[in-house]
Structures are given as structure tokens and as C-alpha cells.
Design a protein around this motif. Structure first.
Motif, mmCIF file in Angstrom:
data_model
loop_
_atom_site.group_PDB
_atom_site.id
_atom_site.type_symbol
_atom_site.label_atom_id
_atom_site.label_comp_id
_atom_site.label_asym_id
_atom_site.label_seq_id
_atom_site.Cartn_x
_atom_site.Cartn_y
_atom_site.Cartn_z
ATOM 1 N N TYR A 98 3.322 -4.126 4.914
ATOM 2 C CA TYR A 98 4.108 -5.217 4.784
ATOM 3 C C TYR A 98 3.814 -6.278 3.764
ATOM 4 N N GLN A 99 2.423 -6.574 3.936
ATOM 5 C CA GLN A 99 1.792 -7.415 3.060
ATOM 6 C C GLN A 99 1.468 -7.338 1.533
ATOM 7 N N ARG A 100 1.612 -5.904 1.336
ATOM 8 C CA ARG A 100 1.428 -5.651 -0.006
ATOM 9 C C ARG A 100 2.590 -6.385 -0.842
ATOM 10 N N GLN A 101 2.203 -6.720 -2.214
ATOM 11 C CA GLN A 101 3.333 -7.551 -2.918
ATOM 12 C C GLN A 101 3.510 -6.838 -4.474
ATOM 13 N N HIS A 102 2.475 -5.805 -4.451
ATOM 14 C CA HIS A 102 2.400 -5.202 -5.891
ATOM 15 C C HIS A 102 2.549 -3.969 -5.991
ATOM 16 N N TRP A 103 3.563 -3.205 -5.139
ATOM 17 C CA TRP A 103 3.728 -1.893 -5.273
ATOM 18 C C TRP A 103 4.972 -1.415 -5.037
ATOM 19 N N LEU A 104 5.517 -1.127 -6.381
ATOM 20 C CA LEU A 104 7.028 -0.573 -6.579
ATOM 21 C C LEU A 104 7.305 0.934 -6.375
ATOM 22 N N ILE A 105 8.635 1.560 -5.879
ATOM 23 C CA ILE A 105 8.648 2.738 -5.886
ATOM 24 C C ILE A 105 10.140 3.257 -6.198
ATOM 25 N N ASP A 106 10.059 3.923 -7.288
ATOM 26 C CA ASP A 106 11.464 4.329 -7.616
ATOM 27 C C ASP A 106 11.650 5.826 -7.386
ATOM 28 N N ASP A 107 12.659 6.336 -7.121
ATOM 29 C CA ASP A 107 13.000 7.613 -7.092
ATOM 30 C C ASP A 107 14.532 7.940 -7.781
ATOM 31 N N GLY A 108 14.559 9.341 -7.792
ATOM 32 C CA GLY A 108 15.888 9.990 -8.375
ATOM 33 C C GLY A 108 15.511 10.558 -9.692
ATOM 34 N N MET A 109 16.599 11.217 -10.308
ATOM 35 C CA MET A 109 16.261 12.009 -11.828
ATOM 36 C C MET A 109 16.730 10.931 -12.760
ATOM 37 N N MET A 110 15.827 10.629 -13.919
ATOM 38 C CA MET A 110 16.033 10.004 -14.926
ATOM 39 C C MET A 110 15.226 10.533 -16.248
ATOM 40 N N THR A 111 15.440 10.140 -17.357
ATOM 41 C CA THR A 111 14.890 10.505 -18.384
ATOM 42 C C THR A 111 13.462 9.545 -18.637
#
Length: 246
Positions: A98-111
Motif C-alpha cells: 500500500y505504501q508503494r507509490q511508483h508501480w502502475l499496472i495496466d491490463d486489457g488488449m491494446m496495440t
């Protein structure tokens, strides 16, 4: 890289280039990508994962299992069989994550172009320096009529050019073809890259992932002298290409 032996060998993942992590399904390439983002985000280095195979929730399960050392099967069962000690480990792990501020996660189909647009849109806020894509062949084609070869070539060009322009380290998971399955020694080679021409040409570093347990028991490997448990956990990372030299 989050893996000390690999850090010693290649000096970490390089800024401005694409590094390919290649393996057969189930070999652990996703784990190598996840380990890098985990280590860098823990150090306050902005990381952005594109999980094209797993949904965010399943990806989060894997991260939480790794951080807490609670088996992922227990997490996915809704906590059935969770011991008191594991409950405490899980609670502390959630707090740390919860303290992490620098990790983004995206999912789904994309080019590939959409991947670049997403990391750029949130890059300043996240201070992104590392992007991990899991995995190349799961990217959507910009034109459904494209051949697999042209699709991989276009995607690699877009991703690697953007990494150079944006000065980020780019990790690209990639499947291997089935050729390695036909050899006695099934460790990956550059020639095993699926739609491999543009991958080999445009990447500056290629790391092959190999797990002997996928092909037999410890007695089948003359170079291994550990325990059965160590054999089951063993993963080999082979530096197949490294333009900076090793």
C-alpha cells in the motif's frame, strides 16, 4: 533486475533500449518481468507493467503471494486454509504494498501505439523509468490483415523507438517457437524467437528463460547436483544477446 546474479552479469536493465525476456509458456518469463518491477518500485523507481495475459486482479494476486510468501492457491481460494501466521504475513504485505507509490499496472488488449500512449500519459506522475510488457505476441494488431511477422516488426519498432526517445528501460516478454522442443538440449536460442527476425534485430539484449522441470526430473540434467526441491524451483536465465558485451 531484482536478480543479483543477473545484475552482476549485465549490470541491470539499460535505459533507452528494449530487453527481451523470452521463454516457452509456463517457463517463468512473467515472473522475471514482475520481479524487475517489484524491485524497482520498492527502490522508488517508477515502474509500469502492461499485463496483457492476466487481468489486474490476477496480477495483484501474484504480487501479493510473492510479497507475503503465502501460496497463491490459498489467496485464490478466498483464504480457505489460511493459518494465523499466514494471516499476519498477508496483513503486513498488504501494508507494505500500500505504501508503494511508483508501480502502475495496466491490463486489457491494446496495440503497441496504445501502450506507448498510456505510459507517456502517466509517466510524469509515476516518474516512470521502467516499462514491462507481458507479452509481445499478445499485442493487438493495428491492422487485422497484417501477418504475424509484420505485426511483431511494427510493434517492436514502435516500442523500442519510444523507449529510446523517452529514456526508459523497456522489458518485453516474448514467446519462443516450438523448435527448442525438438532438441535434446531444450535451452532457448536466438533462433527460437517466435517471429524472431525483427525481435533479434531491434532488441539490444535478449534473455532466455529455461526451467528443466518442464522437461524431466533432476536426473535428466548432468550439470545439476542439488535436491529435488531445488530442481523444482530452479530457473536458468541465459543471456542470448547483449550488445554492450558480457
Amino acid at each position: 533486475t531484482g536478480i543479483p546474479d543477473l545484475d552482476e552479469l549485465i549490470g541491470g536493465y539499460s535505459i533507452g533500449i528494449g530487453t527481451v525476456i523470452a521463454g516457452r509458456p509456463g517457463s517463468g518469463k512473467s515472473s522475471v518481468l514482475r520481479t524487475a518491477c517489484d524491485a524497482n518500485s520498492k527502490a522508488g523507481i517508477g515502474s509500469h507493467t502492461f499485463s496483457l495475459e492476466d487481468l489486474r486482479a490476477r496480477f495483484a494476486d501474484r504480487v501479493l503471494a510473492s510479497e507475503s510468501e503465502v501460496p497463491i492457491e490459498v489467496l485464490r481460494s478466498g483464504g480457505a486454509g489460511l493459518t494465523q501466521g499466514q494471516s499476519g504475513d498477508l496483513r503486513h504485505a498488504i501494508g507494505r504494498l500500500y505504501q508503494r507509490q511508483h508501480w502502475l499496472i495496466d491490463d486489457g488488449m491494446m496495440t503497441a501505439a496504445q501502450v506507448v500512449a498510456r505510459w507517456r500519459r502517466r509517466g510524469d506522475d509515476n516518474q516512470t523509468q521502467l516499462v514491462a510488457l507481458d507479452y509481445l505476441q499478445r499485442l493487438r494488431k493495428s491492422d487485422a490483415r497484417m501477418s504475424d511477422f509484420d505485426h511483431v516488426s511494427e510493434s517492436m519498432t514502435i516500442l523500442c523507438d519510444a523507449a529510446k526517445d523517452d529514456k526508459i528501460a523497456l522489458l518485453i516478454g516474448s514467446q519462443l517457437n516450438r523448435e527448442c522442443e525438438k532438441r535434446d538440449d531444450k535451452r532457448p536460442q536466438l533462433a527460437d524467437l517466435r517471429a524472431g527476425g525483427p525481435i533479434e534485430e531491434l532488441s539490444k539484449c535478449v534473455i532466455g528463460v529455461y526451467r528443466g522441470i518442464m522437461y524431466g526430473d533432476a536426473t535428466d540434467d548432468d550439470e545439476f547436483h542439488g535436491t529435488e526441491t531445488e530442481w523444482q524451483q530452479r530457473m536458468e536465465l541465459l543471456v542470448l544477446k547483449h550488445n554492450d558485451g558480457v
